[in-house]
Design a protein around this motif. Structure first.
Motif, PDB file in Angstrom:
ATOM      1  N   UNK A 107     -11.458 -14.498  -5.199  1.00  0.00           N
ATOM      2  CA  UNK A 107     -10.400 -14.908  -6.120  1.00  0.00           C
ATOM      3  C   UNK A 107      -9.362 -13.787  -6.176  1.00  0.00           C
ATOM      4  N   UNK A 108      -8.205 -14.054  -5.598  1.00  0.00           N
ATOM      5  CA  UNK A 108      -7.140 -13.055  -5.491  1.00  0.00           C
ATOM      6  C   UNK A 108      -6.335 -13.037  -6.780  1.00  0.00           C
ATOM      7  N   UNK A 109      -6.775 -12.231  -7.712  1.00  0.00           N
ATOM      8  CA  UNK A 109      -6.186 -12.199  -9.039  1.00  0.00           C
ATOM      9  C   UNK A 109      -6.485 -10.834  -9.674  1.00  0.00           C
ATOM     10  N   UNK A 110      -5.556 -10.204 -10.364  1.00  0.00           N
ATOM     11  CA  UNK A 110      -4.325 -10.768 -10.911  1.00  0.00           C
ATOM     12  C   UNK A 110      -3.139 -10.847  -9.943  1.00  0.00           C
ATOM     13  N   UNK A 111      -3.180 -10.108  -8.851  1.00  0.00           N
ATOM     14  CA  UNK A 111      -2.059 -10.102  -7.913  1.00  0.00           C
ATOM     15  C   UNK A 111      -2.563  -9.649  -6.546  1.00  0.00           C
ATOM     16  N   UNK A 112      -1.644  -9.469  -5.608  1.00  0.00           N
ATOM     17  CA  UNK A 112      -2.032  -9.087  -4.244  1.00  0.00           C
ATOM     18  C   UNK A 112      -2.629  -7.687  -4.172  1.00  0.00           C
ATOM     19  N   UNK A 113      -2.474  -6.892  -5.223  1.00  0.00           N
ATOM     20  CA  UNK A 113      -3.023  -5.546  -5.212  1.00  0.00           C
ATOM     21  C   UNK A 113      -4.524  -5.495  -5.004  1.00  0.00           C
ATOM     22  N   UNK A 114      -5.224  -6.557  -5.405  1.00  0.00           N
ATOM     23  CA  UNK A 114      -6.683  -6.575  -5.262  1.00  0.00           C
ATOM     24  C   UNK A 114      -7.115  -6.662  -3.796  1.00  0.00           C
ATOM     25  N   UNK A 115      -6.215  -7.101  -2.905  1.00  0.00           N
ATOM     26  CA  UNK A 115      -6.542  -7.116  -1.474  1.00  0.00           C
ATOM     27  C   UNK A 115      -6.950  -5.734  -0.997  1.00  0.00           C
ATOM     28  N   UNK A 116      -6.316  -4.714  -1.553  1.00  0.00           N
ATOM     29  CA  UNK A 116      -6.537  -3.345  -1.107  1.00  0.00           C
ATOM     30  C   UNK A 116      -7.971  -2.887  -1.336  1.00  0.00           C
ATOM     31  N   UNK A 117      -8.581  -3.319  -2.429  1.00  0.00           N
ATOM     32  CA  UNK A 117      -9.935  -2.868  -2.749  1.00  0.00           C
ATOM     33  C   UNK A 117     -11.018  -3.815  -2.227  1.00  0.00           C
ATOM     34  N   UNK A 118     -10.665  -5.101  -2.024  1.00  0.00           N
ATOM     35  CA  UNK A 118     -11.682  -6.089  -1.652  1.00  0.00           C
ATOM     36  C   UNK A 118     -11.741  -6.361  -0.150  1.00  0.00           C
ATOM     37  N   UNK A 119     -10.613  -6.324   0.556  1.00  0.00           N
ATOM     38  CA  UNK A 119     -10.612  -6.648   1.987  1.00  0.00           C
ATOM     39  C   UNK A 119     -11.603  -5.825   2.808  1.00  0.00           C
ATOM     40  N   UNK A 120     -11.720  -4.506   2.583  1.00  0.00           N
ATOM     41  CA  UNK A 120     -12.693  -3.762   3.388  1.00  0.00           C
ATOM     42  C   UNK A 120     -14.131  -4.223   3.170  1.00  0.00           C
ATOM     43  N   UNK A 121     -14.451  -4.657   1.951  1.00  0.00           N
ATOM     44  CA  UNK A 121     -15.781  -5.188   1.664  1.00  0.00           C
ATOM     45  C   UNK A 121     -15.993  -6.503   2.407  1.00  0.00           C
ATOM     46  N   UNK A 122     -15.012  -7.387   2.363  1.00  0.00           N
ATOM     47  CA  UNK A 122     -15.121  -8.685   3.029  1.00  0.00           C
ATOM     48  C   UNK A 122     -15.229  -8.508   4.538  1.00  0.00           C
TER      49      UNK A 122
ATOM     50  N   UNK B 129     -15.253  -6.547  -8.174  1.00  0.00           N
ATOM     51  CA  UNK B 129     -14.635  -5.336  -7.630  1.00  0.00           C
ATOM     52  C   UNK B 129     -13.277  -5.201  -8.306  1.00  0.00           C
ATOM     53  N   UNK B 130     -13.022  -4.077  -8.911  1.00  0.00           N
ATOM     54  CA  UNK B 130     -11.773  -3.889  -9.660  1.00  0.00           C
ATOM     55  C   UNK B 130     -10.570  -3.937  -8.730  1.00  0.00           C
ATOM     56  N   UNK B 131      -9.434  -4.419  -9.252  1.00  0.00           N
ATOM     57  CA  UNK B 131      -8.222  -4.522  -8.437  1.00  0.00           C
ATOM     58  C   UNK B 131      -7.467  -3.195  -8.367  1.00  0.00           C
ATOM     59  N   UNK B 132      -7.806  -2.272  -9.215  1.00  0.00           N
ATOM     60  CA  UNK B 132      -7.184  -0.940  -9.179  1.00  0.00           C
ATOM     61  C   UNK B 132      -8.232   0.109  -9.468  1.00  0.00           C
ATOM     62  N   UNK B 133      -7.932   1.343  -9.100  1.00  0.00           N
ATOM     63  CA  UNK B 133      -8.893   2.432  -9.290  1.00  0.00           C
ATOM     64  C   UNK B 133      -8.388   3.345 -10.400  1.00  0.00           C
ATOM     65  N   UNK B 134      -9.090   3.357 -11.495  1.00  0.00           N
ATOM     66  CA  UNK B 134      -8.751   4.237 -12.608  1.00  0.00           C
ATOM     67  C   UNK B 134      -9.843   5.279 -12.773  1.00  0.00           C
ATOM     68  N   UNK B 135      -9.544   6.281 -13.578  1.00  0.00           N
ATOM     69  CA  UNK B 135     -10.573   7.251 -13.963  1.00  0.00           C
ATOM     70  C   UNK B 135     -11.113   6.768 -15.302  1.00  0.00           C
ATOM     71  N   UNK B 136     -12.113   5.897 -15.268  1.00  0.00           N
ATOM     72  CA  UNK B 136     -12.529   5.174 -16.457  1.00  0.00           C
ATOM     73  C   UNK B 136     -13.290   6.043 -17.456  1.00  0.00           C
ATOM     74  N   UNK B 137     -13.594   7.273 -17.071  1.00  0.00           N
ATOM     75  CA  UNK B 137     -14.273   8.154 -18.030  1.00  0.00           C
ATOM     76  C   UNK B 137     -13.361   8.427 -19.234  1.00  0.00           C
ATOM     77  N   UNK B 138     -12.044   8.248 -19.061  1.00  0.00           N
ATOM     78  CA  UNK B 138     -11.099   8.523 -20.144  1.00  0.00           C
ATOM     79  C   UNK B 138     -10.516   7.247 -20.742  1.00  0.00           C
ATOM     80  N   UNK B 139     -11.132   6.096 -20.447  1.00  0.00           N
ATOM     81  CA  UNK B 139     -10.638   4.826 -20.978  1.00  0.00           C
ATOM     82  C   UNK B 139     -11.713   4.158 -21.820  1.00  0.00           C
ATOM     83  N   UNK B 140     -11.264   3.529 -22.892  1.00  0.00           N
ATOM     84  CA  UNK B 140     -12.191   2.806 -23.757  1.00  0.00           C
ATOM     85  C   UNK B 140     -11.958   1.311 -23.576  1.00  0.00           C
ATOM     86  N   UNK B 141     -12.904   0.510 -24.036  1.00  0.00           N
ATOM     87  CA  UNK B 141     -12.785  -0.937 -23.898  1.00  0.00           C
ATOM     88  C   UNK B 141     -13.627  -1.611 -24.958  1.00  0.00           C
TER      89      UNK B 141
END
Length: 423
Positions: free
Chosen positions: A7-22, A171-183
């Motif tokens: 599922x290519x969402x939210x945008x084409x940016x996720x291709x960058x992280x998922x295509x190598x896995x596929x 697989x996340x669409x972007x790479x963040x440093x999640x140690x400094x993010x809350x949710x």
């Protein structure tokens, strides 16, 4: 043969992280993959002028997408996919614009309903054999791959329920440093009961458990696109560039914290420090969401195009590898540069912006408001002319081994993270 859905969402940016896995999964298990677009604008942007589309669409056996009329299509031929996306493009553009205002004015909602109905009827006439109901085909797939953060979006709601009994991988669409993010918790144990998350680093495990996932369902997989075989694949598609050791700018779309005025100021500072003072050439990779690309000609000079500056659509790995150093305006590309051992300057000024300069803001050692990359010392910081000059000095003298050392302090070295799912 096993059929999987990406599922290519939210945008084409996720291709960058998922295509190598596929790509890896297809080589090992010969699985078929379909690509599904949740938004019309995303499928319309899936064209050969985008590097990862041009070199990645070969991995997909079919295309599933939604039109501005709300009609779902399923096609196997890329040319048919493009033809349907291009059909009545002016009407589709008008529909997308009117949707921004229809909640304010009833008359606009009525007009938009008319255009959608017109588009729907025409699609029924010319493309009926490709039209589907999503619930009729979703059960064809044994595995779905998407970004788990998408489940909270309205356009993802139907998919979320349809996939509740399907094996899922996030697989996340972007790479963040999640140690400094809350949710906060967003998952449902009944809807996400068969979900595994492939985290980029061990620091992300706590973030995903806060989403409501079990710790055992979060796997420290590393970053698939940073594996040597994918980097080599990308470099095999390298384009020719006219400049030797340029400074590469990875631009970004305009936003609340990076509007056109702030973007212009950043580019003017770059022109002074990088081109005028240091005599470097510049290559710019624009963002696919950018609204105004004329700003580059206005700042750097149309007459200087291909003399002191130029554009490129090449992949960031290829552009970074030929650069003296790179500049971003807050982008996960800085992590890619870290992996390649390439210095990266983040030029971003959040000072005085009340939504980003407040009591909740992350802050650097000088008490300036910053985002996660600068907070975690991933980038060389700059926010004005003086700091950019200092950052350029650092970038010119930073050693590759020191940059790589920092990368491996965040992310694991290559292991068998492709294979442990056996999917």
């Amino acid at each position: 043969m096993k059929k999987n859905l990406f599922i290519c969402s939210p945008n084409l940016g996720i291709l960058d992280t998922v295509l190598p896995f596929i790509r890896n999964q297809k080589e090992i298990y010969s699985n078929e993959y379909s690509i599904l677009f949740t938004k019309p604008n995303t499928s319309k942007a899936f064209k050969d002028d985008v590097f990862l589309v041009r070199n990645g669409r070969q991995f997909f056996n079919e295309f599933i997408f939604i039109s501005n009329s709300g009609t779902w299509f399923r096609v196997k031929c890329f040319n048919d996919f493009q033809k349907i996306n291009a059909y009545q493009k002016n009407i589709k553009f008008l529909i997308s614009k009117l949707e921004n205002y229809q909640h304010k004015f009833h008359i606009i909602k009525s007009i938009n309903f008319f255009f959608k109905k017109f588009l729907y009827l025409n699609e029924q006439i010319f493309f009926k054999k490709y039209i589907i109901e999503l619930e009729d085909i979703i059960f064809d797939f044994e595995l779905a791959i998407y970004d788990v953060l998408e489940i909270k979006k309205n356009y993802f709601k139907d998919l979320r329920y349809l996939l509740k009994d399907t094996d899922k991988v996030s697989i996340m669409h972007g790479i963040s440093i999640l140690r400094s993010k809350d949710t906060e918790r967003i998952t449902d144990k009944n809807l996400e009961k068969r979900l595994k998350v492939l985290a980029f680093s061990k620091d992300e495990i706590n973030f995903f458990t806060k989403l409501g996932l079990k710790k055992d369902d979060v796997l420290n997989a590393g970053i698939f696109k940073h594996r040597k075989n994918w980097i080599q694949f990308i470099k095999s598609k390298r384009e020719l560039h006219q400049f030797q050791e340029p400074v590469v700018i990875f631009s970004r779309a305009e936003s609340e914290y990076f509007n056109l005025n702030r973007k212009r100021k950043a580019l003017e500072d770059i022109k002074k420090i990088i081109i005028q003072e240091r005599k470097f050439k510049i290559i710019i990779k624009t963002h696919f969401k950018s609204k105004d690309i004329n700003i580059y000609s206005e700042v750097f000079g149309k007459e200087n195009f291909n003399e002191t500056w130029s554009f490129s659509d090449d992949h960031q790995f290829n552009l970074g590898s030929i650069s003296k150093f790179t500049i971003t305006f807050y982008s996960s590309i800085c992590i890619d540069m870290l992996r390649l051992g390439i210095p990266n300057i983040e030029y971003l000024d959040l000072r005085g912006l009340k939504n980003f300069d407040n009591e909740q803001s992350l802050r650097d050692n000088n008490n300036n408001p910053v985002f996660d990359y600068r907070y975690n010392d991933v980038v060389i910081p700059a926010q004005d002319l003086q700091s950019l000059r200092k950052a350029a000095d650092i970038a010119e003298n930073l050693l590759e081994k020191d940059i790589l050392k920092k990368y491996y302090s965040f992310f694991p070295k290559e292991g068998n993270s492709y294979d442990f799912l056996m999917i």
